[in-house]
Design an enzyme around this catalytic site. Sequence first.
Site, mmCIF file in Angstrom:
data_model
loop_
_atom_site.group_PDB
_atom_site.id
_atom_site.type_symbol
_atom_site.label_atom_id
_atom_site.label_comp_id
_atom_site.label_asym_id
_atom_site.label_seq_id
_atom_site.Cartn_x
_atom_site.Cartn_y
_atom_site.Cartn_z
ATOM 1 N N ARG A 54 0.863 -1.172 0.000
ATOM 2 C CA ARG A 54 0.000 0.000 0.000
ATOM 3 C C ARG A 54 0.895 1.216 0.000
ATOM 4 O O ARG A 54 2.093 1.125 0.045
ATOM 5 C CB ARG A 54 -0.960 0.015 1.182
ATOM 6 C CG ARG A 54 -0.523 -0.550 2.534
ATOM 7 C CD ARG A 54 0.622 0.115 3.206
ATOM 8 N NE ARG A 54 0.420 1.553 3.315
ATOM 9 C CZ ARG A 54 1.414 2.385 3.554
ATOM 10 N NH1 ARG A 54 2.657 1.944 3.672
ATOM 11 N NH2 ARG A 54 1.192 3.686 3.650
ATOM 12 N N GLY A 55 0.234 2.371 -0.186
ATOM 13 C CA GLY A 55 1.016 3.594 -0.342
ATOM 14 C C GLY A 55 1.052 3.954 -1.816
ATOM 15 O O GLY A 55 1.464 3.128 -2.638
ATOM 16 N N ALA A 56 0.635 5.155 -2.154
ATOM 17 C CA ALA A 56 0.437 5.511 -3.562
ATOM 18 C C ALA A 56 1.594 5.132 -4.493
ATOM 19 O O ALA A 56 1.404 4.401 -5.462
ATOM 20 C CB ALA A 56 0.109 7.003 -3.659
ATOM 21 N N ARG A 97 -7.842 -0.535 -6.389
ATOM 22 C CA ARG A 97 -8.103 0.534 -5.416
ATOM 23 C C ARG A 97 -8.322 1.829 -6.217
ATOM 24 O O ARG A 97 -7.638 2.071 -7.202
ATOM 25 C CB ARG A 97 -6.949 0.715 -4.409
ATOM 26 C CG ARG A 97 -6.790 -0.444 -3.437
ATOM 27 C CD ARG A 97 -5.742 -0.142 -2.343
ATOM 28 N NE ARG A 97 -6.260 0.775 -1.328
ATOM 29 C CZ ARG A 97 -5.504 1.309 -0.369
ATOM 30 N NH1 ARG A 97 -4.197 1.054 -0.342
ATOM 31 N NH2 ARG A 97 -6.025 2.123 0.543
ATOM 32 N N GLN A 206 -1.449 2.496 10.052
ATOM 33 C CA GLN A 206 -0.198 2.645 9.292
ATOM 34 C C GLN A 206 0.849 3.404 10.119
ATOM 35 O O GLN A 206 2.046 3.183 9.982
ATOM 36 C CB GLN A 206 -0.438 3.411 7.986
ATOM 37 C CG GLN A 206 -1.188 2.660 6.906
ATOM 38 C CD GLN A 206 -2.685 2.898 6.934
ATOM 39 O OE1 GLN A 206 -3.248 3.182 7.994
ATOM 40 N NE2 GLN A 206 -3.344 2.776 5.788
ATOM 41 N N ASP A 247 -2.223 10.847 -2.037
ATOM 42 C CA ASP A 247 -2.603 9.776 -2.945
ATOM 43 C C ASP A 247 -3.068 10.316 -4.283
ATOM 44 O O ASP A 247 -3.076 9.594 -5.281
ATOM 45 C CB ASP A 247 -3.694 8.916 -2.296
ATOM 46 C CG ASP A 247 -3.133 8.180 -1.101
ATOM 47 O OD1 ASP A 247 -3.071 8.788 -0.013
ATOM 48 O OD2 ASP A 247 -2.708 7.017 -1.264
ATOM 49 N N ASN A 257 -5.610 12.358 0.740
ATOM 50 C CA ASN A 257 -4.654 11.606 1.542
ATOM 51 C C ASN A 257 -5.405 10.810 2.585
ATOM 52 O O ASN A 257 -6.632 10.876 2.677
ATOM 53 C CB ASN A 257 -3.630 12.566 2.180
ATOM 54 C CG ASN A 257 -2.415 11.814 2.714
ATOM 55 O OD1 ASN A 257 -1.808 11.012 2.025
ATOM 56 N ND2 ASN A 257 -2.085 12.072 3.971
ATOM 57 N N LYS A 258 -4.655 10.052 3.386
ATOM 58 C CA LYS A 258 -5.277 9.192 4.395
ATOM 59 C C LYS A 258 -6.302 9.935 5.239
ATOM 60 O O LYS A 258 -6.076 11.090 5.621
ATOM 61 C CB LYS A 258 -4.163 8.622 5.292
ATOM 62 C CG LYS A 258 -4.614 7.652 6.352
ATOM 63 C CD LYS A 258 -5.486 6.511 5.824
ATOM 64 C CE LYS A 258 -4.865 5.852 4.640
ATOM 65 N NZ LYS A 258 -5.802 5.044 3.835
HETATM 66 C C1 LIG Z 1 3.696 7.930 0.084
HETATM 67 S S1 LIG Z 1 2.029 8.003 -0.212
HETATM 68 C C2 LIG Z 1 1.374 7.092 1.082
HETATM 69 C C3 LIG Z 1 -0.087 7.383 1.251
HETATM 70 O O1 LIG Z 1 -0.837 6.184 1.010
HETATM 71 C C4 LIG Z 1 -1.515 5.866 2.209
HETATM 72 O O2 LIG Z 1 -2.734 5.225 1.993
HETATM 73 P P1 LIG Z 1 -2.821 3.615 2.103
HETATM 74 O O3 LIG Z 1 -1.965 3.206 3.257
HETATM 75 O O4 LIG Z 1 -4.304 3.374 2.319
HETATM 76 O O5 LIG Z 1 -2.340 3.095 0.773
HETATM 77 C C5 LIG Z 1 -1.706 7.201 2.873
HETATM 78 O O6 LIG Z 1 -2.738 7.947 2.272
HETATM 79 C C6 LIG Z 1 -0.362 7.820 2.652
HETATM 80 O O7 LIG Z 1 -0.301 9.196 2.809
#
Ligand SMILES: CSC[C@H]1O[C@H](OP(=O)(O)O)[C@H](O)[C@@H]1O
Length: 359
Positions: A54-56, A97, A206, A247, A257-258
């Site tokens: 996960r993570g953009a 996603r 996270q 994101d 973002n989150k």
């Molecule tokens: C470096 S971007 C990471 C970004 O992605 C996370 O979402 P997820 O853990 O649901 O993929 C979160 O929004 C972070 O800021």
Amino acid sequence: MREQLIAAERIKALEWKEGALWLLDQRVLPLNESWIECQTSVQVTQAISDMVVRGAPAIGIAAAFAVVLAARQRYQDEPHSWRSAMEEDLQQLAASRPTAVNLFWAIERMRSVLAKVPAQTSPLPLLEQAALEIYHSDREANLIMAQLGMEVIRHHCEAPQHVLTHCNTGALATGGFGTALGVVRAAYLAGLVNHVHVDETRPWLQGSRLTAWELASDKIPLTVNADSAAAHLLREGDITWVIVGADRITANGDVANKIGTYQLSVLARYHDVRLMVVAPSSTIDMQLQTGADIVIEERTADELFTVAGVQIAASVPAFNPVFDVTPAHLVDVIVTERGVVEQPTLEKMQQLMSHAALH
Ligand SMILES: CSC[C@H]1O[C@H](OP(=O)(O)O)[C@H](O)[C@@H]1O
């Protein structure tokens, strides 16, 4: 500084090894470090949906290798109709996603490579090279953004700062050592940050599971706090920056973002704390005019009601959006590998995106 930053690269979220994509399973960190081998695009699609990875930026990189795996399987199974057969795989991948634009950016990038593959020729060498380039350029973007973001912090104050971060934006979310967390790492190495406040970031944690694990491995001083403690911390006055990832950033500078980032932005502005958003240009979506156009992913109630698979709440209806949108006017600065934008506007974002990309 570049050498110091490279020395800080200790954790990898993914690895392309012997024709397979290996993913560090982030669902079980920090208690267990286990890797999952993906030999097919369907496995990568499932891993993205299940948040193994996960993570953009990391999602975009994984998607790029998923295209390689799809092409390999289809070219082997259907050498005369592999292109059309791949379409199903790419559509499934794109549906894994909805919010992080990096997923779609990577798929389109790989499609453009596919279009250059001559008829009756294997697509694999060109596709693998393109996926590796996406991976390596994201790592390079992390190094550039870390230094640019650190200089923004230095510009505002030479004394060591306390900062607050949300979710995970480190090596586990990227192809390098992080976007926002990369800036935090560089600022710590430069003596500009001496403490990191880490939102636990419910419901998927996270922050307390991933960011805390990364910063502890760097021996960077940190404290984890409940998301609901952020307002109290910002009022206490020793935090000068909220530093987060993204994101999807739209043409006018709105930031998805989150979940919890929007409320942090309101609190930061109220308490005169600066908000820095750090993201590679692969996270910028100039096709969307404002954040109102961004699809916000909603995930299952289970992610609210269970921790590590153990039910901790009553089984009642739930609402679990996992992203929110921060309006551009609440963002003090956006840091990308193409440059820095203070008080983002449409005009400034257009100017930024006119600068040369890394690759
Ligand atoms: C470096 S971007 C990471 C970004 O992605 C996370 O979402 P997820 O853990 O649901 O993929 C979160 O929004 C972070 O800021």
